[in-house]
Scaffold this motif. Sequence first.
Motif, PDB file in Angstrom:
ATOM      1  N   SER A   7       0.826  -1.172  -0.161  1.00  0.00           N
ATOM      2  CA  SER A   7      -0.103  -0.011  -0.025  1.00  0.00           C
ATOM      3  C   SER A   7       0.883   1.316   0.113  1.00  0.00           C
ATOM      4  O   SER A   7       2.007   1.078   0.318  1.00  0.00           O
ATOM      5  N   LYS A   8       0.347   2.196  -0.148  1.00  0.00           N
ATOM      6  CA  LYS A   8       0.942   3.439  -0.471  1.00  0.00           C
ATOM      7  C   LYS A   8       1.029   4.178   0.998  1.00  0.00           C
ATOM      8  O   LYS A   8       1.794   5.302   1.268  1.00  0.00           O
ATOM      9  N   GLY A   9       0.333   3.484   2.248  1.00  0.00           N
ATOM     10  CA  GLY A   9       0.452   4.194   3.394  1.00  0.00           C
ATOM     11  C   GLY A   9      -0.488   5.453   3.549  1.00  0.00           C
ATOM     12  O   GLY A   9      -1.507   5.618   2.659  1.00  0.00           O
ATOM     13  N   ARG A  10      -0.144   6.191   4.620  1.00  0.00           N
ATOM     14  CA  ARG A  10      -0.944   7.416   4.977  1.00  0.00           C
ATOM     15  C   ARG A  10      -0.459   8.558   3.660  1.00  0.00           C
ATOM     16  O   ARG A  10       0.748   8.719   3.777  1.00  0.00           O
ATOM     17  N   GLN A  11      -1.525   8.892   3.085  1.00  0.00           N
ATOM     18  CA  GLN A  11      -0.959   9.946   1.959  1.00  0.00           C
ATOM     19  C   GLN A  11      -1.984  11.301   2.358  1.00  0.00           C
ATOM     20  O   GLN A  11      -2.832  11.368   3.129  1.00  0.00           O
ATOM     21  N   LYS A  12      -1.104  12.399   2.103  1.00  0.00           N
ATOM     22  CA  LYS A  12      -1.656  13.693   2.347  1.00  0.00           C
ATOM     23  C   LYS A  12      -2.796  13.971   1.305  1.00  0.00           C
ATOM     24  O   LYS A  12      -2.740  13.511   0.272  1.00  0.00           O
ATOM     25  N   ILE A  13      -3.967  14.663   1.796  1.00  0.00           N
ATOM     26  CA  ILE A  13      -5.012  14.958   0.764  1.00  0.00           C
ATOM     27  C   ILE A  13      -4.994  16.372   0.572  1.00  0.00           C
ATOM     28  O   ILE A  13      -4.346  17.053   1.647  1.00  0.00           O
ATOM     29  N   ALA A  14      -5.244  16.901  -0.559  1.00  0.00           N
ATOM     30  CA  ALA A  14      -5.472  18.312  -0.747  1.00  0.00           C
ATOM     31  C   ALA A  14      -6.583  18.846   0.002  1.00  0.00           C
ATOM     32  O   ALA A  14      -7.766  18.260   0.173  1.00  0.00           O
ATOM     33  N   ILE A  15      -6.534  19.980   0.776  1.00  0.00           N
ATOM     34  CA  ILE A  15      -7.706  20.522   1.498  1.00  0.00           C
ATOM     35  C   ILE A  15      -8.362  21.261   0.529  1.00  0.00           C
ATOM     36  O   ILE A  15      -8.169  22.634   0.276  1.00  0.00           O
ATOM     37  N   GLU A  16      -9.542  20.895   0.198  1.00  0.00           N
ATOM     38  CA  GLU A  16     -10.605  21.415  -0.960  1.00  0.00           C
ATOM     39  C   GLU A  16     -11.846  20.781  -0.393  1.00  0.00           C
ATOM     40  O   GLU A  16     -11.801  19.570   0.070  1.00  0.00           O
ATOM     41  N   LYS A  17     -12.990  21.280  -0.889  1.00  0.00           N
ATOM     42  CA  LYS A  17     -14.050  21.033  -0.674  1.00  0.00           C
ATOM     43  C   LYS A  17     -14.245  19.581  -1.372  1.00  0.00           C
ATOM     44  O   LYS A  17     -13.782  19.404  -2.540  1.00  0.00           O
ATOM     45  N   ILE A  18     -15.018  18.593  -0.622  1.00  0.00           N
ATOM     46  CA  ILE A  18     -15.200  17.261  -1.230  1.00  0.00           C
ATOM     47  C   ILE A  18     -16.532  17.399  -1.882  1.00  0.00           C
ATOM     48  O   ILE A  18     -17.826  17.435  -1.328  1.00  0.00           O
ATOM     49  N   GLU A  19     -16.375  16.858  -3.242  1.00  0.00           N
ATOM     50  CA  GLU A  19     -17.664  16.958  -4.137  1.00  0.00           C
ATOM     51  C   GLU A  19     -18.438  15.884  -3.914  1.00  0.00           C
ATOM     52  O   GLU A  19     -19.723  16.081  -3.932  1.00  0.00           O
ATOM     53  N   LYS A  20     -18.322  14.738  -3.749  1.00  0.00           N
ATOM     54  CA  LYS A  20     -18.989  13.642  -3.525  1.00  0.00           C
ATOM     55  C   LYS A  20     -19.536  13.613  -2.123  1.00  0.00           C
ATOM     56  O   LYS A  20     -18.937  13.828  -1.299  1.00  0.00           O
ATOM     57  N   GLU A  21     -20.947  13.698  -2.453  1.00  0.00           N
ATOM     58  CA  GLU A  21     -21.690  13.597  -0.923  1.00  0.00           C
ATOM     59  C   GLU A  21     -21.440  12.508   0.014  1.00  0.00           C
ATOM     60  O   GLU A  21     -21.106  12.936   1.333  1.00  0.00           O
ATOM     61  N   ASN A  22     -21.498  11.330  -0.533  1.00  0.00           N
ATOM     62  CA  ASN A  22     -20.977  10.259   0.320  1.00  0.00           C
ATOM     63  C   ASN A  22     -19.617  10.212   0.973  1.00  0.00           C
ATOM     64  O   ASN A  22     -19.405   9.827   2.244  1.00  0.00           O
ATOM     65  N   ASP A  23     -18.727  10.642   0.117  1.00  0.00           N
ATOM     66  CA  ASP A  23     -17.262  10.860   0.565  1.00  0.00           C
ATOM     67  C   ASP A  23     -17.287  12.007   1.761  1.00  0.00           C
ATOM     68  O   ASP A  23     -16.389  11.903   2.645  1.00  0.00           O
ATOM     69  N   ASP A  49     -10.414  23.733  30.136  1.00  0.00           N
ATOM     70  CA  ASP A  49     -12.139  23.688  29.835  1.00  0.00           C
ATOM     71  C   ASP A  49     -12.156  23.673  28.492  1.00  0.00           C
ATOM     72  O   ASP A  49     -11.561  24.666  27.701  1.00  0.00           O
ATOM     73  N   VAL A  50     -12.874  22.695  28.015  1.00  0.00           N
ATOM     74  CA  VAL A  50     -12.837  22.721  26.176  1.00  0.00           C
ATOM     75  C   VAL A  50     -14.461  22.533  25.979  1.00  0.00           C
ATOM     76  O   VAL A  50     -15.204  22.073  26.673  1.00  0.00           O
ATOM     77  N   GLY A  51     -14.789  23.543  24.952  1.00  0.00           N
ATOM     78  CA  GLY A  51     -16.163  23.427  24.366  1.00  0.00           C
ATOM     79  C   GLY A  51     -16.136  23.265  22.909  1.00  0.00           C
ATOM     80  O   GLY A  51     -15.392  24.296  22.378  1.00  0.00           O
ATOM     81  N   LEU A  52     -16.815  22.572  22.421  1.00  0.00           N
ATOM     82  CA  LEU A  52     -16.666  22.366  20.935  1.00  0.00           C
ATOM     83  C   LEU A  52     -17.970  22.229  20.198  1.00  0.00           C
ATOM     84  O   LEU A  52     -18.601  21.159  20.810  1.00  0.00           O
ATOM     85  N   PHE A  53     -18.453  22.820  19.348  1.00  0.00           N
ATOM     86  CA  PHE A  53     -19.688  22.401  18.482  1.00  0.00           C
ATOM     87  C   PHE A  53     -19.371  22.379  17.195  1.00  0.00           C
ATOM     88  O   PHE A  53     -18.335  23.081  16.519  1.00  0.00           O
ATOM     89  N   VAL A  54     -19.751  21.341  16.434  1.00  0.00           N
ATOM     90  CA  VAL A  54     -19.640  20.997  15.048  1.00  0.00           C
ATOM     91  C   VAL A  54     -20.873  20.814  14.422  1.00  0.00           C
ATOM     92  O   VAL A  54     -21.656  20.038  15.108  1.00  0.00           O
ATOM     93  N   PHE A  55     -21.239  21.308  13.321  1.00  0.00           N
ATOM     94  CA  PHE A  55     -22.414  21.115  12.539  1.00  0.00           C
ATOM     95  C   PHE A  55     -22.064  20.118  11.434  1.00  0.00           C
ATOM     96  O   PHE A  55     -21.544  20.446  10.562  1.00  0.00           O
ATOM     97  N   SER A  56     -22.798  18.937  11.149  1.00  0.00           N
ATOM     98  CA  SER A  56     -22.435  18.047   9.981  1.00  0.00           C
ATOM     99  C   SER A  56     -22.840  18.859   8.859  1.00  0.00           C
ATOM    100  O   SER A  56     -23.619  19.750   8.817  1.00  0.00           O
ATOM    101  N   PRO A  57     -22.406  18.204   7.671  1.00  0.00           N
ATOM    102  CA  PRO A  57     -23.097  18.719   6.333  1.00  0.00           C
ATOM    103  C   PRO A  57     -24.567  18.723   5.980  1.00  0.00           C
ATOM    104  O   PRO A  57     -25.335  19.437   5.413  1.00  0.00           O
TER     105      PRO A  57
END
Length: 162
Positions: A7-23, A49-57
């Motif tokens: 395998s290629k191992g862990r690869q860096k991915i480009a930080i850009e919007k992922i177009e495929k909805e399931n991906d 003390d940590v507080g974190l909110f995240v909203f899914s797509p």
Amino acid sequence: MDQKKTSKGRQKIAIEKIEKENDCYATFSKRRQGLFKKASELSTLCEADVGLFVFSPTGKPFSFFHPSMEPVVSRFLSGGGADDAARLAEAFSRTRVRQLNQMIDKIGDKLDDEVEREKELDQVAAKRERWWEMPVENLDKEQLEQLIVFMRNLQSELHKMH
């Protein structure tokens, strides 16, 4: 003989919007878990003390708070300061959470040990259960004695039938 990496191992991915909805959903789920894990580590390592909110797509909200939501939010709203009673409550809560996390870690370690022990016992049991399938030359003394006892019992049962 050289073995090549398959395998290629862990690869860096480009930080850009992922177009495929399931991906996008899969990536969000994995990254959210990693983000919450890092927040938990930060709170444990630094007693922060940590507080974190995240909203899914899809708009579903997810949150992480340590020690809990109320003191983190009230502290944030009051500009970072907290009165003595709130600080004591936070300190107690943080200490209790740390104790419970240590207990969970110990129980997890014991569980891991027991799972490993179960695997070892299963391997031993598998070897013992199939001793009769092995060539006689490969049996050890205990297995030979078991075979003799088994054969005598079988012979006795056959004589009872006739």
